[in-house]
Design a protein around this motif. Structure first.
Motif, PDB file in Angstrom:
ATOM      1  N   GLU A 174       1.087  -1.418  -0.108  1.00 47.71           N
ATOM      2  CA  GLU A 174      -0.111   0.410   0.322  1.00 47.71           C
ATOM      3  C   GLU A 174       0.645   1.016   0.034  1.00 47.71           C
ATOM      4  O   GLU A 174       0.754   2.477  -0.752  1.00 47.71           O
ATOM      5  CB  GLU A 174      -1.131  -0.442   0.714  1.00 47.71           C
ATOM      6  CG  GLU A 174      -1.457   1.134   1.355  1.00 47.71           C
ATOM      7  CD  GLU A 174      -2.806   0.971   0.605  1.00 47.71           C
ATOM      8  OE1 GLU A 174      -3.320   2.275  -0.633  1.00 47.71           O
ATOM      9  OE2 GLU A 174      -3.293   0.640  -0.614  1.00 47.71           O
ATOM     10  N   ALA A 175       1.986   1.200   0.609  1.00 56.42           N
ATOM     11  CA  ALA A 175       2.738   2.237   0.451  1.00 56.42           C
ATOM     12  C   ALA A 175       3.418   2.422  -0.410  1.00 56.42           C
ATOM     13  O   ALA A 175       3.489   3.697  -1.573  1.00 56.42           O
ATOM     14  CB  ALA A 175       3.774   2.246   1.616  1.00 56.42           C
ATOM     15  N   VAL A 176       3.490   1.302  -1.936  1.00 53.65           N
ATOM     16  CA  VAL A 176       4.629   1.776  -2.625  1.00 53.65           C
ATOM     17  C   VAL A 176       3.253   1.876  -3.802  1.00 53.65           C
ATOM     18  O   VAL A 176       3.426   2.761  -4.163  1.00 53.65           O
ATOM     19  CB  VAL A 176       4.849   0.182  -3.479  1.00 53.65           C
ATOM     20  CG1 VAL A 176       4.900   0.178  -5.305  1.00 53.65           C
ATOM     21  CG2 VAL A 176       6.189   0.061  -2.557  1.00 53.65           C
ATOM     22  N   VAL A 177       2.081   1.462  -3.265  1.00 55.05           N
ATOM     23  CA  VAL A 177       0.537   2.240  -4.788  1.00 55.05           C
ATOM     24  C   VAL A 177       0.454   3.966  -4.470  1.00 55.05           C
ATOM     25  O   VAL A 177       0.651   4.645  -5.118  1.00 55.05           O
ATOM     26  CB  VAL A 177      -0.387   1.719  -3.812  1.00 55.05           C
ATOM     27  CG1 VAL A 177      -1.786   2.091  -4.478  1.00 55.05           C
ATOM     28  CG2 VAL A 177      -0.514   0.314  -4.578  1.00 55.05           C
ATOM     29  N   ARG A 178       0.556   4.408  -2.800  1.00 53.85           N
ATOM     30  CA  ARG A 178       0.854   5.795  -2.445  1.00 53.85           C
ATOM     31  C   ARG A 178       1.539   6.612  -3.267  1.00 53.85           C
ATOM     32  O   ARG A 178       0.750   7.062  -3.914  1.00 53.85           O
ATOM     33  CB  ARG A 178       0.751   6.030  -1.469  1.00 53.85           C
ATOM     34  CG  ARG A 178      -0.603   5.439  -0.070  1.00 53.85           C
ATOM     35  CD  ARG A 178      -0.604   6.019   1.019  1.00 53.85           C
ATOM     36  NE  ARG A 178       0.620   5.465   1.813  1.00 53.85           N
ATOM     37  CZ  ARG A 178       0.247   4.556   2.604  1.00 53.85           C
ATOM     38  NH1 ARG A 178      -0.576   3.532   2.207  1.00 53.85           N
ATOM     39  NH2 ARG A 178       1.826   4.157   3.518  1.00 53.85           N
TER      40      ARG A 178
ATOM     41  N   ALA B  46      -4.056  -6.723  -6.692  1.00 55.11           N
ATOM     42  CA  ALA B  46      -4.178  -5.106  -5.396  1.00 55.11           C
ATOM     43  C   ALA B  46      -3.558  -4.363  -5.759  1.00 55.11           C
ATOM     44  O   ALA B  46      -3.770  -2.326  -6.280  1.00 55.11           O
ATOM     45  CB  ALA B  46      -3.577  -5.829  -3.817  1.00 55.11           C
ATOM     46  N   LEU B  47      -2.001  -4.312  -6.443  1.00 60.33           N
ATOM     47  CA  LEU B  47      -0.903  -3.271  -6.895  1.00 60.33           C
ATOM     48  C   LEU B  47      -1.652  -2.944  -8.793  1.00 60.33           C
ATOM     49  O   LEU B  47      -1.725  -1.386  -9.333  1.00 60.33           O
ATOM     50  CB  LEU B  47       0.247  -3.828  -7.210  1.00 60.33           C
ATOM     51  CG  LEU B  47       1.710  -2.510  -8.345  1.00 60.33           C
ATOM     52  CD1 LEU B  47       0.757  -1.436  -6.463  1.00 60.33           C
ATOM     53  CD2 LEU B  47       2.934  -3.054  -7.764  1.00 60.33           C
TER      54      LEU B  47
ATOM     55  N   ALA C  50      -3.746   0.667 -12.399  1.00 61.47           N
ATOM     56  CA  ALA C  50      -3.682   0.252 -14.092  1.00 61.47           C
ATOM     57  C   ALA C  50      -4.599   1.607 -14.202  1.00 61.47           C
ATOM     58  O   ALA C  50      -5.814   1.623 -13.996  1.00 61.47           O
ATOM     59  CB  ALA C  50      -4.206  -1.119 -13.945  1.00 61.47           C
ATOM     60  N   ASP C  51      -4.100   2.027 -15.056  1.00 60.48           N
ATOM     61  CA  ASP C  51      -5.090   3.300 -15.798  1.00 60.48           C
ATOM     62  C   ASP C  51      -5.127   1.703 -17.601  1.00 60.48           C
ATOM     63  O   ASP C  51      -6.296   2.161 -18.156  1.00 60.48           O
ATOM     64  CB  ASP C  51      -4.640   4.627 -16.350  1.00 60.48           C
ATOM     65  CG  ASP C  51      -4.215   5.293 -15.929  1.00 60.48           C
ATOM     66  OD1 ASP C  51      -5.668   6.295 -15.315  1.00 60.48           O
ATOM     67  OD2 ASP C  51      -3.182   5.354 -15.261  1.00 60.48           O
ATOM     68  N   GLN C  52      -4.889   1.240 -17.589  1.00 62.10           N
ATOM     69  CA  GLN C  52      -4.080  -0.105 -18.743  1.00 62.10           C
ATOM     70  C   GLN C  52      -3.664  -0.709 -18.690  1.00 62.10           C
ATOM     71  O   GLN C  52      -2.985  -0.826 -17.535  1.00 62.10           O
ATOM     72  CB  GLN C  52      -4.459   0.953 -20.280  1.00 62.10           C
ATOM     73  CG  GLN C  52      -2.932   1.386 -20.574  1.00 62.10           C
ATOM     74  CD  GLN C  52      -3.205   1.835 -21.409  1.00 62.10           C
ATOM     75  OE1 GLN C  52      -2.653   2.742 -21.772  1.00 62.10           O
ATOM     76  NE2 GLN C  52      -2.813   1.173 -23.011  1.00 62.10           N
TER      77      GLN C  52
END
Length: 209
Positions: free
Chosen positions: A169-173, A193-194, A199-201
């Motif tokens: 989640e920290a990486v996602v942010r 989850a990532l 993802a936009d595509q």
């Protein structure tokens, strides 16, 4: 920002990456999915200039991929495997060194280094040496080294490796903040989850293989 047309990579009679075409706009996240061996890392290496396609073309910002060109290196940051780490430099020393290499202003470099280390939850580990980190901490450290510099395109191979859900989640942010600021992100991942968060595509290489 990224245009890939019929890129294929072969080695002798072996197809490492079946022909693929895709485009990604500025400020978009392109997520590469697929089984092991489908060519995800090979695709990223083509974009990073570490592997020449056997056929087809790939361009970034309208220009051919040219890793020896300073403009290309300024534009594109990559993490395909862990970056080199010096055993006698601390975590913060490493991150500051990268920031100082790319930024002329030493105060701005220090501010960026502190920000990236804090953002990835590494502030308390700043005075440790690389060999004192766990595998998950080492993964975050590697990502910090990539984020501690300017770039327009960010290429990442499975940045979630060895991370628990909290650190994913920290990486996602961190990645979402850069995407929303205009960075084009291309990442290969096995993490739904990532992928779902960023993802936009999505490009499924299983379908292309």
């Amino acid at each position: 920002m990224i245009q890939v047309d019929d890129v294929e990579v072969t080695a002798g009679d072996v197809t490492l990456l079946a022909p693929v075409s895709v485009a990604a706009e500025r400020g978009a996240a392109l997520v590469i999915r697929g089984r092991n061996g489908s060519g995800k890392s090979t695709f990223l290496r083509v974009l990073a200039g570490a592997r020449q396609p056997s056929s087809g073309t790939a361009r970034i910002a309208g220009e051919p991929i040219a890793p020896r060109d300073r403009g290309f290196r300024r534009r594109v940051a990559t993490m395909i495997g862990l970056p080199p780490m010096a055993p006698d430099l601390t975590v913060f020393d490493h991150v500051l060194l990268v920031a100082t290499t790319w930024l002329d202003d030493s105060d701005a470099a220090a501010a960026l280094a502190h920000r990236v280390v804090a953002e990835l939850g590494l502030a308390a580990l700043g005075q440790r040496f690389p060999h004192e980190l766990s595998s998950g901490q080492t993964q975050l450290f590697g990502l910090a080294l990539v984020l501690a510099r300017p770039f327009d395109v960010l290429i990442l191979d499975e940045p979630e490796q060895r991370l628990d859900a909290e650190h994913v989640e920290a990486v996602v942010r961190a990645l979402r903040a850069r995407r929303d600021a205009g960075t084009t992100i291309v990442l290969a991942t096995h993490s739904s989850a990532l992928a779902d968060a960023l993802a936009d595509q999505t490009l499924w290489l299983d379908a292309a293989a």
